[in-house]
Design a protein around this motif. Sequence first.
Motif, short mmCIF file in Angstrom:
data_model
loop_
_atom_site.label_atom_id
_atom_site.label_comp_id
_atom_site.label_asym_id
_atom_site.label_seq_id
_atom_site.Cartn_x
_atom_site.Cartn_y
_atom_site.Cartn_z
N GLU A 187 2.58 47.62 -15.89
CA GLU A 187 3.97 47.28 -16.24
C GLU A 187 4.44 45.96 -15.66
O GLU A 187 5.64 45.68 -15.64
CB GLU A 187 4.94 48.40 -15.84
CG GLU A 187 4.68 49.73 -16.52
CD GLU A 187 5.71 50.78 -16.17
OE1 GLU A 187 6.32 50.68 -15.07
OE2 GLU A 187 5.93 51.69 -16.98
N SER A 222 5.55 43.50 -19.49
CA SER A 222 6.05 44.52 -20.43
C SER A 222 6.11 43.92 -21.84
O SER A 222 7.18 43.68 -22.39
CB SER A 222 7.42 45.02 -19.99
OG SER A 222 8.31 43.94 -19.74
N LEU A 261 11.97 46.21 -19.20
CA LEU A 261 11.09 47.30 -18.79
C LEU A 261 11.51 48.63 -19.40
O LEU A 261 10.65 49.45 -19.79
CB LEU A 261 11.05 47.41 -17.27
CG LEU A 261 10.06 48.42 -16.68
CD1 LEU A 261 8.64 48.15 -17.15
CD2 LEU A 261 10.13 48.40 -15.15
#
Length: 230
Positions: free
Chosen positions: A192, A195, A213
């Motif tokens: 992550e 993103s 995110l």
Amino acid sequence: MDSTVKDSTEQRPLSLDSAIHDLSAYMMVDPRKKYLGTLELAELLGIKHPVIREGADTKPWTLSTDRLIVYGPAGNCSRELSALAVGAKPNKKITPRERQLLSLERSYWQIRGVPWIFFTRELYDPRVSDLLRSAAAWAIDKEAGEESRAIAQAIHRLHQASPLYINLQRMASKLGSMELAQRAFWQSVWEEALSIDMRMGWNLNFPYPLLPLSDFRELNPITMRRSSWS
């Protein structure tokens, strides 16, 4: 892609008879506390328990959950483990008998305090699935290293309007090889740190702009606990 996942098992058998909590393999549980098995639950729910035949004899069939995901604590929020049970079908259309058995499976996990979701293809964007399959070999390969990932992240953030193949070439120029560039980039996506909009699908000629995110996580039906069950 969830860093808090401790374990993920397929076709997790469900206990036929009363037994201690299914997470006993991962944490301390009260050995005196028993939870109903599928035989007792089926009787309570008025559902005919499935059987297996061996000649003239029959015996109860052991049901299973398609996937059981066990999560570790997130940061310092909790020391407790948690879990998610996932029943899955290729499509949303199920027979009345299949619905009965899914109800039995759902009840099994509910009395154990484990959320259960019913996963079908309608819950996710096939373009995201295509990208994940195509990139998995680099994402789960050996670690690219923190420095390499930081370089990949900086390049993509600066040039996110460029086609991905051009950004990968930029990364390869800095890192010394395309193989390392691929690992650094896709491992950054997996953790992550990048993103990207995975709805672009698998096409390296496209740019992969960054999403907030929260929007990136929305692409993951497991993380968001989406379910087709109603």
